[in-house]
Motif scaffolding. Sequence first.
Motif, PDB file in Angstrom:
ATOM      1  N   THR A  33      -9.170  12.094  -1.188  1.00  0.00           N
ATOM      2  CA  THR A  33      -8.806  10.757  -0.699  1.00  0.00           C
ATOM      3  C   THR A  33      -8.617   9.860  -1.903  1.00  0.00           C
ATOM      4  O   THR A  33      -9.512   9.741  -2.745  1.00  0.00           O
ATOM      5  CB  THR A  33      -9.889  10.187   0.228  1.00  0.00           C
ATOM      6  N   LEU A  34      -7.450   9.255  -2.012  1.00  0.00           N
ATOM      7  CA  LEU A  34      -7.125   8.397  -3.141  1.00  0.00           C
ATOM      8  C   LEU A  34      -7.032   6.957  -2.666  1.00  0.00           C
ATOM      9  O   LEU A  34      -6.311   6.654  -1.699  1.00  0.00           O
ATOM     10  CB  LEU A  34      -5.799   8.829  -3.773  1.00  0.00           C
ATOM     11  N   THR A  35      -7.742   6.056  -3.312  1.00  0.00           N
ATOM     12  CA  THR A  35      -7.624   4.627  -3.036  1.00  0.00           C
ATOM     13  C   THR A  35      -7.261   3.928  -4.335  1.00  0.00           C
ATOM     14  O   THR A  35      -7.666   4.348  -5.426  1.00  0.00           O
ATOM     15  CB  THR A  35      -8.931   4.038  -2.474  1.00  0.00           C
ATOM     16  N   ALA A  36      -6.479   2.868  -4.213  1.00  0.00           N
ATOM     17  CA  ALA A  36      -6.044   2.135  -5.401  1.00  0.00           C
ATOM     18  C   ALA A  36      -5.554   0.760  -4.994  1.00  0.00           C
ATOM     19  O   ALA A  36      -5.145   0.537  -3.850  1.00  0.00           O
ATOM     20  CB  ALA A  36      -4.929   2.892  -6.127  1.00  0.00           C
ATOM     21  N   GLU A  37      -5.602  -0.154  -5.934  1.00  0.00           N
ATOM     22  CA  GLU A  37      -4.920  -1.430  -5.771  1.00  0.00           C
ATOM     23  C   GLU A  37      -3.497  -1.256  -6.296  1.00  0.00           C
ATOM     24  O   GLU A  37      -3.257  -0.465  -7.210  1.00  0.00           O
ATOM     25  CB  GLU A  37      -5.641  -2.525  -6.550  1.00  0.00           C
ATOM     26  N   PHE A  38      -2.539  -1.981  -5.707  1.00  0.00           N
ATOM     27  CA  PHE A  38      -1.165  -1.851  -6.181  1.00  0.00           C
ATOM     28  C   PHE A  38      -0.563  -3.219  -6.472  1.00  0.00           C
ATOM     29  O   PHE A  38      -0.962  -4.238  -5.911  1.00  0.00           O
ATOM     30  CB  PHE A  38      -0.293  -1.078  -5.183  1.00  0.00           C
ATOM     31  N   ASP A  39       0.405  -3.187  -7.367  1.00  0.00           N
ATOM     32  CA  ASP A  39       1.174  -4.381  -7.721  1.00  0.00           C
ATOM     33  C   ASP A  39       2.635  -3.942  -7.797  1.00  0.00           C
ATOM     34  O   ASP A  39       2.975  -3.036  -8.565  1.00  0.00           O
ATOM     35  CB  ASP A  39       0.705  -4.933  -9.074  1.00  0.00           C
ATOM     36  N   ILE A  40       3.483  -4.550  -6.997  1.00  0.00           N
ATOM     37  CA  ILE A  40       4.888  -4.158  -6.920  1.00  0.00           C
ATOM     38  C   ILE A  40       5.759  -5.334  -7.341  1.00  0.00           C
ATOM     39  O   ILE A  40       5.566  -6.459  -6.865  1.00  0.00           O
ATOM     40  CB  ILE A  40       5.250  -3.709  -5.487  1.00  0.00           C
ATOM     41  N   GLU A  41       6.708  -5.071  -8.215  1.00  0.00           N
ATOM     42  CA  GLU A  41       7.671  -6.083  -8.635  1.00  0.00           C
ATOM     43  C   GLU A  41       9.068  -5.584  -8.293  1.00  0.00           C
ATOM     44  O   GLU A  41       9.433  -4.455  -8.628  1.00  0.00           O
ATOM     45  CB  GLU A  41       7.572  -6.340 -10.140  1.00  0.00           C
ATOM     46  N   THR A  42       9.849  -6.421  -7.611  1.00  0.00           N
ATOM     47  CA  THR A  42      11.219  -6.054  -7.242  1.00  0.00           C
ATOM     48  C   THR A  42      12.141  -7.237  -7.499  1.00  0.00           C
ATOM     49  O   THR A  42      11.682  -8.392  -7.539  1.00  0.00           O
ATOM     50  CB  THR A  42      11.316  -5.665  -5.753  1.00  0.00           C
ATOM     51  N   PRO A  43      13.442  -7.000  -7.641  1.00  0.00           N
ATOM     52  CA  PRO A  43      14.388  -8.121  -7.762  1.00  0.00           C
ATOM     53  C   PRO A  43      14.537  -8.908  -6.468  1.00  0.00           C
ATOM     54  O   PRO A  43      15.134  -9.982  -6.460  1.00  0.00           O
ATOM     55  CB  PRO A  43      15.713  -7.424  -8.136  1.00  0.00           C
ATOM     56  N   GLY A  44      14.014  -8.344  -5.364  1.00  0.00           N
ATOM     57  CA  GLY A  44      14.123  -9.031  -4.077  1.00  0.00           C
ATOM     58  C   GLY A  44      15.451  -8.824  -3.389  1.00  0.00           C
ATOM     59  O   GLY A  44      15.738  -9.473  -2.381  1.00  0.00           O
ATOM     60  N   THR A  45      16.264  -7.905  -3.891  1.00  0.00           N
ATOM     61  CA  THR A  45      17.582  -7.701  -3.304  1.00  0.00           C
ATOM     62  C   THR A  45      17.613  -6.606  -2.243  1.00  0.00           C
ATOM     63  O   THR A  45      18.500  -6.586  -1.404  1.00  0.00           O
ATOM     64  CB  THR A  45      18.600  -7.349  -4.410  1.00  0.00           C
ATOM     65  N   ASP A  46      16.660  -5.663  -2.296  1.00  0.00           N
ATOM     66  CA  ASP A  46      16.612  -4.611  -1.281  1.00  0.00           C
ATOM     67  C   ASP A  46      15.902  -5.157  -0.051  1.00  0.00           C
ATOM     68  O   ASP A  46      14.752  -5.618  -0.120  1.00  0.00           O
ATOM     69  CB  ASP A  46      15.863  -3.382  -1.824  1.00  0.00           C
ATOM     70  N   LEU A  47      16.574  -5.106   1.110  1.00  0.00           N
ATOM     71  CA  LEU A  47      16.043  -5.729   2.320  1.00  0.00           C
ATOM     72  C   LEU A  47      14.744  -5.102   2.800  1.00  0.00           C
ATOM     73  O   LEU A  47      14.033  -5.719   3.601  1.00  0.00           O
ATOM     74  CB  LEU A  47      17.099  -5.665   3.434  1.00  0.00           C
ATOM     75  N   VAL A  48      14.413  -3.877   2.338  1.00  0.00           N
ATOM     76  CA  VAL A  48      13.166  -3.262   2.809  1.00  0.00           C
ATOM     77  C   VAL A  48      11.949  -4.077   2.387  1.00  0.00           C
ATOM     78  O   VAL A  48      10.881  -3.967   2.999  1.00  0.00           O
ATOM     79  CB  VAL A  48      13.016  -1.807   2.317  1.00  0.00           C
ATOM     80  N   TRP A  49      12.102  -4.918   1.339  1.00  0.00           N
ATOM     81  CA  TRP A  49      10.978  -5.743   0.875  1.00  0.00           C
ATOM     82  C   TRP A  49      10.952  -7.106   1.543  1.00  0.00           C
ATOM     83  O   TRP A  49      10.181  -7.980   1.138  1.00  0.00           O
ATOM     84  CB  TRP A  49      11.025  -5.898  -0.646  1.00  0.00           C
ATOM     85  N   VAL A  50      11.761  -7.291   2.587  1.00  0.00           N
ATOM     86  CA  VAL A  50      11.816  -8.535   3.388  1.00  0.00           C
ATOM     87  C   VAL A  50      11.738  -9.796   2.521  1.00  0.00           C
ATOM     88  O   VAL A  50      11.014 -10.749   2.841  1.00  0.00           O
ATOM     89  CB  VAL A  50      10.733  -8.551   4.489  1.00  0.00           C
ATOM     90  N   GLY A  51      12.485  -9.799   1.437  1.00  0.00           N
ATOM     91  CA  GLY A  51      12.580 -10.988   0.600  1.00  0.00           C
ATOM     92  C   GLY A  51      11.491 -11.163  -0.426  1.00  0.00           C
ATOM     93  O   GLY A  51      11.537 -12.084  -1.246  1.00  0.00           O
ATOM     94  N   GLN A  52      10.480 -10.276  -0.425  1.00  0.00           N
ATOM     95  CA  GLN A  52       9.369 -10.424  -1.357  1.00  0.00           C
ATOM     96  C   GLN A  52       9.740  -9.840  -2.728  1.00  0.00           C
ATOM     97  O   GLN A  52      10.272  -8.735  -2.811  1.00  0.00           O
ATOM     98  CB  GLN A  52       8.120  -9.698  -0.830  1.00  0.00           C
TER      99      GLN A  52
END
Length: 701
Positions: free
Chosen positions: A511-530
């Motif tokens: 079982t793997l647990t981790a904190e994550f940090d994601i950076e995107t340009p915000g252009t791919d709609l799968v990230w709903v604008g984030q």
Amino acid sequence: MSEPRPSILATFGAAVLSLAAAVPGQRPGPQPAEGDLARVACRVVRAWTTHDSVLLEVEVQNGTAAAFEPLRFAIEAPPHAQREEPVTVTVDRAPLPHVQRAGRPVEPRGRARYLLQATIWQLPPKLSVEVDEGLFFAPDSLAGLLPDAAPVELVGAPTQETFADATGTRPRTTLTLRNTADRPVDAILRATATRPLDAEVLLTVSLPAGSTRAVTIEDLPAALGWSDLPAGLGARIERAEVVDWTLQFPRDEDAAREALLRAYATWVRWDRPRAIAGSLRIREQELDGTVHAGVGTFVMAADGTPRVTWTEGDAARLGAASALRNAFADLRRPSAEELAAANRFDPFGGGWVAIDGPGIDGRPPGSTEIRTIRPDGGESTRIEGQRELPLYLVDGDELHGSGWSSGHGRIDWRTQRLDDGFVVTERRSADGTQLWHSVWTRVQGVVVPAAYRTARFTATGELSLETVLELGDLHVADDRAGELAAPAGAGVDALRAAWDATWRYPDEPVTLTAEFDIETPGTDLVWVGQKRVRGSLTLTGFRGFRHWGSGWATLTCSFDPSLPATQHGALSAAIHDRLILWAGRDLAGRGPFDEVFAGATIDAPAGGRFAIHGGRYGGVEIADGRVVALEIAPGSWRRTRFAKAGDAQVPNVVTTGIERLRATWRSVDGYLCPTAFVFERSFGTDWGPEKLTLRNLRLTR
């Protein structure tokens, strides 16, 4: 418009739709009555555009002696100057499920008006409408049970505030509503908004019995319902009023269970696992007219594993293994007894029954819960999300359709009687963009597929992809015929040594647990604008990022409280997609040599490159004694560069055409794992880069 369907009662049977299921301490619901939808007429009183949809006021005339409540309408917009083809859309007046509920009925021989919201592009000069689904009630059973006026009232005026999140600063509105009924109620509100634009919209709010609830609206939905993908523009609502409502009553799950299992039991299936062998031809045509074809033999092992030996063509390019699995899938279902033991069943109206549990294909439905990290660091809260359950349409002793409880993605079935049961000969998506066709035969007394075709079409009806699988010389085989054929050829030993030279993920699940940090340009709609997403994740049954077999059992994501809860489901799916993207390319997740190259002929290497015939890959390239490239399609190579992590060589850069993926590895409790990813140009030259970083990794064995 299509011919009116018979009433729900005629379609499904009064037992399933009975609203009289008794619950201790509660009165029974309204009693169902026979009715004919052909005697229910509709007309559009007025229609006007609002936001990116159309609002309609519809008058329903009930020509029957029963009370009638419409639940779903079919609206047709005829061709006009801006549109060559007619468009028909179905619109729910009330949320699913469409059973065990009662709201504002149309009295016997009476009329009533309802408001609808439809996503019809550009208001045409004329709209026609008919009731697609509804419930008939015995009029005297409604007396004293339904309130004379709406049981939901607004408490005070809408309140506005400004809030900040990852998308910036924007407004939101809170409405406080009180349910005065002793039943749960779905209330429909007409709201007048001034942000993100001046518009009227219909909102749906579900309220428990006797409750008062504050509902915060951060974005306007495009149509009646709850928005899973808000636009991030905010919402300012100046006025709202309750315009419609429907009470919920206990649903008769036992009747739904009985109806579905009765039909399911007559759907032809194998009573025990079998191995089937024969010859095959497969042909695939793409949108541009390109055709790929192959000829060979196959064995479907008793465990459902397909083995293909090619005389012409290539399994990897043509997807024959997947086509074979799909062709035989109907026969390898669980029995009615197994289905009954592992699932519960819920009536959804119109003959539809939802299966809640592992279902027919053994995969559980989407989670009902979304976890949110609390600012105080305490235990996470849980927010109920919309649950996606598979639906099946019961028609007497057969099943005639499938879909999802969200109301989207319905598939219509055609069946054929076969002795005392039925087989499905065609599945067609309701929007006409997908088709599955099966031809069935008998071999040695066993029902088997003789042909299987899948087709996808564009929105304009143009064929975009077609796969045709034809099977011959079919016979029931000794299952040993399905055993793996060993790789052959002069290059086997050299390629095996290179294949096994670099590190692989261990088989032991953790079982793997981790904190994550994601950076995107915000252009791919799968990230709903984030553009930045933070939180934590847990992978259970984790065995690495494998592209041969499953790398984990479940993925659960929690998010920073600054992210709107309505976005959590979409963001979880986006994270899952990115992890799968890496897993499909990570050579540390490669399968065993004898399985990956089963049945293939491997030539002796020439200049460090192996030509492969009849295998998953068309070629393999090695350098420094390890695999560095795979030919995944004719002329298309996936290349891997390695870096040292401890004593192991691990993949850190993978390129496929213009796509470039990078990973940084480290040891966590003695377990090597990538902890940072960069994704570039996966979906085009202007896509990305996206960065996913895992911190504070913890492993539990």
